[in-house]
Design a protein around this motif. Sequence first.
Motif, PDB file in Angstrom:
ATOM      1  N   GLY A  34       5.736  99.004  -6.557  1.00 14.73           N
ATOM      2  CA  GLY A  34       6.972  99.691  -6.883  1.00 14.73           C
ATOM      3  C   GLY A  34       8.149  98.740  -6.928  1.00 14.73           C
ATOM      4  O   GLY A  34       8.057  97.579  -6.516  1.00 14.73           O
ATOM      5  N   PRO A  35       9.285  99.205  -7.431  1.00 15.89           N
ATOM      6  CA  PRO A  35      10.456  98.335  -7.541  1.00 15.89           C
ATOM      7  C   PRO A  35      11.145  98.108  -6.201  1.00 15.89           C
ATOM      8  O   PRO A  35      11.335  99.034  -5.419  1.00 15.89           O
ATOM      9  CB  PRO A  35      11.376  99.098  -8.502  1.00 15.89           C
ATOM     10  N   ARG A  36      11.468  96.852  -5.928  1.00 22.11           N
ATOM     11  CA  ARG A  36      12.344  96.491  -4.815  1.00 22.11           C
ATOM     12  C   ARG A  36      13.010  95.168  -5.164  1.00 22.11           C
ATOM     13  O   ARG A  36      12.590  94.099  -4.713  1.00 22.11           O
ATOM     14  CB  ARG A  36      11.589  96.358  -3.496  1.00 22.11           C
ATOM     15  N   PRO A  37      14.034  95.227  -6.010  1.00 24.89           N
ATOM     16  CA  PRO A  37      14.686  93.986  -6.425  1.00 24.89           C
ATOM     17  C   PRO A  37      15.274  93.231  -5.229  1.00 24.89           C
ATOM     18  O   PRO A  37      15.959  93.819  -4.395  1.00 24.89           O
ATOM     19  CB  PRO A  37      15.790  94.467  -7.369  1.00 24.89           C
ATOM     20  N   PRO A  54       9.437  87.452  -5.980  1.00 19.04           N
ATOM     21  CA  PRO A  54       9.026  87.708  -4.599  1.00 19.04           C
ATOM     22  C   PRO A  54       7.507  87.831  -4.454  1.00 19.04           C
ATOM     23  O   PRO A  54       6.821  88.307  -5.355  1.00 19.04           O
ATOM     24  CB  PRO A  54       9.705  89.055  -4.271  1.00 19.04           C
ATOM     25  N   GLY A  55       7.007  87.407  -3.303  1.00 17.49           N
ATOM     26  CA  GLY A  55       5.637  87.690  -2.919  1.00 17.49           C
ATOM     27  C   GLY A  55       5.588  88.968  -2.092  1.00 17.49           C
ATOM     28  O   GLY A  55       6.590  89.669  -1.932  1.00 17.49           O
ATOM     29  N   THR A  56       4.437  89.263  -1.534  1.00 14.50           N
ATOM     30  CA  THR A  56       4.298  90.512  -0.784  1.00 14.50           C
ATOM     31  C   THR A  56       5.129  90.513   0.493  1.00 14.50           C
ATOM     32  O   THR A  56       5.673  91.549   0.877  1.00 14.50           O
ATOM     33  CB  THR A  56       2.827  90.763  -0.443  1.00 14.50           C
ATOM     34  N   ARG A  57       5.234  89.365   1.158  1.00 13.24           N
ATOM     35  CA  ARG A  57       6.020  89.319   2.393  1.00 13.24           C
ATOM     36  C   ARG A  57       7.504  89.543   2.107  1.00 13.24           C
ATOM     37  O   ARG A  57       8.199  90.235   2.848  1.00 13.24           O
ATOM     38  CB  ARG A  57       5.811  87.990   3.117  1.00 13.24           C
ATOM     39  N   VAL A  58       7.974  88.964   1.030  1.00 12.55           N
ATOM     40  CA  VAL A  58       9.376  89.160   0.654  1.00 12.55           C
ATOM     41  C   VAL A  58       9.609  90.599   0.209  1.00 12.55           C
ATOM     42  O   VAL A  58      10.634  91.205   0.532  1.00 12.55           O
ATOM     43  CB  VAL A  58       9.774  88.160  -0.451  1.00 12.55           C
ATOM     44  N   HIS A  59       8.647  91.166  -0.509  1.00 16.57           N
ATOM     45  CA  HIS A  59       8.764  92.582  -0.890  1.00 16.57           C
ATOM     46  C   HIS A  59       8.888  93.459   0.352  1.00 16.57           C
ATOM     47  O   HIS A  59       9.678  94.410   0.375  1.00 16.57           O
ATOM     48  CB  HIS A  59       7.549  93.009  -1.706  1.00 16.57           C
ATOM     49  N   ALA A  60       8.124  93.139   1.388  1.00 17.92           N
ATOM     50  CA  ALA A  60       8.141  93.958   2.604  1.00 17.92           C
ATOM     51  C   ALA A  60       9.445  93.807   3.372  1.00 17.92           C
ATOM     52  O   ALA A  60       9.995  94.789   3.889  1.00 17.92           O
ATOM     53  CB  ALA A  60       6.951  93.591   3.489  1.00 17.92           C
ATOM     54  N   SER A  61       9.974  92.592   3.460  1.00 21.40           N
ATOM     55  CA  SER A  61      11.167  92.358   4.282  1.00 21.40           C
ATOM     56  C   SER A  61      12.470  92.543   3.521  1.00 21.40           C
ATOM     57  O   SER A  61      13.513  92.835   4.116  1.00 21.40           O
ATOM     58  CB  SER A  61      11.129  90.946   4.867  1.00 21.40           C
ATOM     59  N   ASP A  67       9.128  83.514   4.007  1.00 16.78           N
ATOM     60  CA  ASP A  67       7.709  83.181   4.081  1.00 16.78           C
ATOM     61  C   ASP A  67       7.583  81.673   4.276  1.00 16.78           C
ATOM     62  O   ASP A  67       8.589  80.967   4.352  1.00 16.78           O
ATOM     63  CB  ASP A  67       6.981  83.655   2.812  1.00 16.78           C
ATOM     64  N   PRO A  68       6.359  81.135   4.366  1.00 14.50           N
ATOM     65  CA  PRO A  68       6.210  79.682   4.546  1.00 14.50           C
ATOM     66  C   PRO A  68       6.862  78.872   3.433  1.00 14.50           C
ATOM     67  O   PRO A  68       7.346  77.754   3.685  1.00 14.50           O
ATOM     68  CB  PRO A  68       4.687  79.493   4.572  1.00 14.50           C
ATOM     69  N   SER A  69       6.889  79.408   2.212  1.00 13.10           N
ATOM     70  CA  SER A  69       7.583  78.693   1.137  1.00 13.10           C
ATOM     71  C   SER A  69       9.054  78.512   1.474  1.00 13.10           C
ATOM     72  O   SER A  69       9.644  77.450   1.235  1.00 13.10           O
ATOM     73  CB  SER A  69       7.452  79.472  -0.184  1.00 13.10           C
ATOM     74  N   GLY A  70       9.643  79.558   2.027  1.00 16.35           N
ATOM     75  CA  GLY A  70      11.047  79.478   2.410  1.00 16.35           C
ATOM     76  C   GLY A  70      11.285  78.484   3.528  1.00 16.35           C
ATOM     77  O   GLY A  70      12.315  77.787   3.548  1.00 16.35           O
ATOM     78  N   ASP A  71      10.347  78.407   4.474  1.00 16.59           N
ATOM     79  CA  ASP A  71      10.489  77.428   5.559  1.00 16.59           C
ATOM     80  C   ASP A  71      10.559  76.009   5.008  1.00 16.59           C
ATOM     81  O   ASP A  71      11.396  75.197   5.434  1.00 16.59           O
ATOM     82  CB  ASP A  71       9.316  77.546   6.538  1.00 16.59           C
ATOM     83  N   PHE A  97      12.851  89.828 -10.042  1.00 22.06           N
ATOM     84  CA  PHE A  97      13.438  90.362  -8.815  1.00 22.06           C
ATOM     85  C   PHE A  97      12.450  91.147  -7.967  1.00 22.06           C
ATOM     86  O   PHE A  97      12.696  91.357  -6.782  1.00 22.06           O
ATOM     87  CB  PHE A  97      14.620  91.270  -9.153  1.00 22.06           C
ATOM     88  N   CYS A  98      11.355  91.598  -8.557  1.00 21.62           N
ATOM     89  CA  CYS A  98      10.374  92.427  -7.843  1.00 21.62           C
ATOM     90  C   CYS A  98       9.010  91.733  -7.821  1.00 21.62           C
ATOM     91  O   CYS A  98       8.697  90.926  -8.704  1.00 21.62           O
ATOM     92  CB  CYS A  98      10.230  93.796  -8.505  1.00 21.62           C
ATOM     93  N   TYR A  99       8.197  92.094  -6.821  1.00 22.28           N
ATOM     94  CA  TYR A  99       6.843  91.546  -6.736  1.00 22.28           C
ATOM     95  C   TYR A  99       6.059  91.986  -7.976  1.00 22.28           C
ATOM     96  O   TYR A  99       5.913  93.184  -8.233  1.00 22.28           O
ATOM     97  CB  TYR A  99       6.166  92.045  -5.468  1.00 22.28           C
ATOM     98  N   PRO A 100       5.508  91.031  -8.745  1.00 23.95           N
ATOM     99  CA  PRO A 100       4.872  91.382 -10.016  1.00 23.95           C
ATOM    100  C   PRO A 100       3.406  91.778  -9.922  1.00 23.95           C
ATOM    101  O   PRO A 100       2.839  92.255 -10.907  1.00 23.95           O
ATOM    102  CB  PRO A 100       5.028  90.095 -10.831  1.00 23.95           C
ATOM    103  N   GLY A 101       2.770  91.552  -8.762  1.00 18.76           N
ATOM    104  CA  GLY A 101       1.334  91.809  -8.643  1.00 18.76           C
ATOM    105  C   GLY A 101       0.538  90.523  -8.754  1.00 18.76           C
ATOM    106  O   GLY A 101       1.087  89.437  -8.967  1.00 18.76           O
TER     107      GLY A 101
END
Length: 207
Positions: A34-37, A54-61, A67-71, A97-101
Motif C-alpha cells: 500500500g501507499p506510504r510516501p 524505501p525498503g520494508t523497514r522504512v515503509h514500517a517506520s 536501516d543498515p543502509s542508512g547507518d 516515495f513508496c516501497y515498490p515490492g
Amino acid sequence: MPQPRRPAEPARSLASLAAEVRACTHCAADLPLGPRPVIQVGSRARILVAGQAPGTRVHASGLPFDDPSGDLLRHWMGIDRKVFYDPGRINIIPMGFCYPGRGGGGDLPPHPACRALWHDRLMATLPKQALILAIGAYAQAYHLGPARGRTLADTVQNWRSHLANGILPMPHPSPRNRLWLKRNRFFEEEVVPVLQQKVASVLYPSP
C-alpha cells in the motif's frame, strides 16, 4: 479595492506540497504494502539526499534510511541520526516515495509515477541546495541527466566534475554493494573524506 495576494512563503509552499506528497495514493493498486510516501523536506535545509525507494523497514517506520543502509550513509556523511533526521538541515527525497515490492533480484525499481508527478515540483519549490547526494543510478539519471556516465562506476569515478556543480554521485550504501565497494576502493578512500568535509562546511559554515 481588494489587495493583491502576496506570494506564498517558501516554507508554507513547501509544507503544503509535502502534505500533498504524503497523502498521495496514485499508485495504490501497484504497491504490495500500500501507499506510504516517505520524504523529509524543510525550507532551511541545504543538503539533499536523493536515494532510490524505501525498503520494508522504512515503509514500517516511516523514516527514510532507517536501516543498515542508512547507518553506512550517515557514516559516509559524518553525521548522526539527530542531524540526519532534522528537516532544517537535511532534505531527503528518494526517486520513489513508496516501497515498490520485490522482483527476482531484490526490490523493484522506484515507481516512475513519483518522478512524473512530484519531483520537478519539489525541486522547483526547494531553495537552491548547496549539495545533492545522488545515490544510485535512478537518482543520477534525474539529477545529472546526460552528464552521467555509461555505468554507475563511470559516473562515480567522475565525481570531481559533478561535485563542482553541487552534485555528488554515490553508490547505494546497501549491504548488497559490498562487492562494488571492494572493487572500487577509491570511493571510501578518496570520495568519503571530501564528502564529510563538504557536509560539515554546509551544516556548520565558518562565520
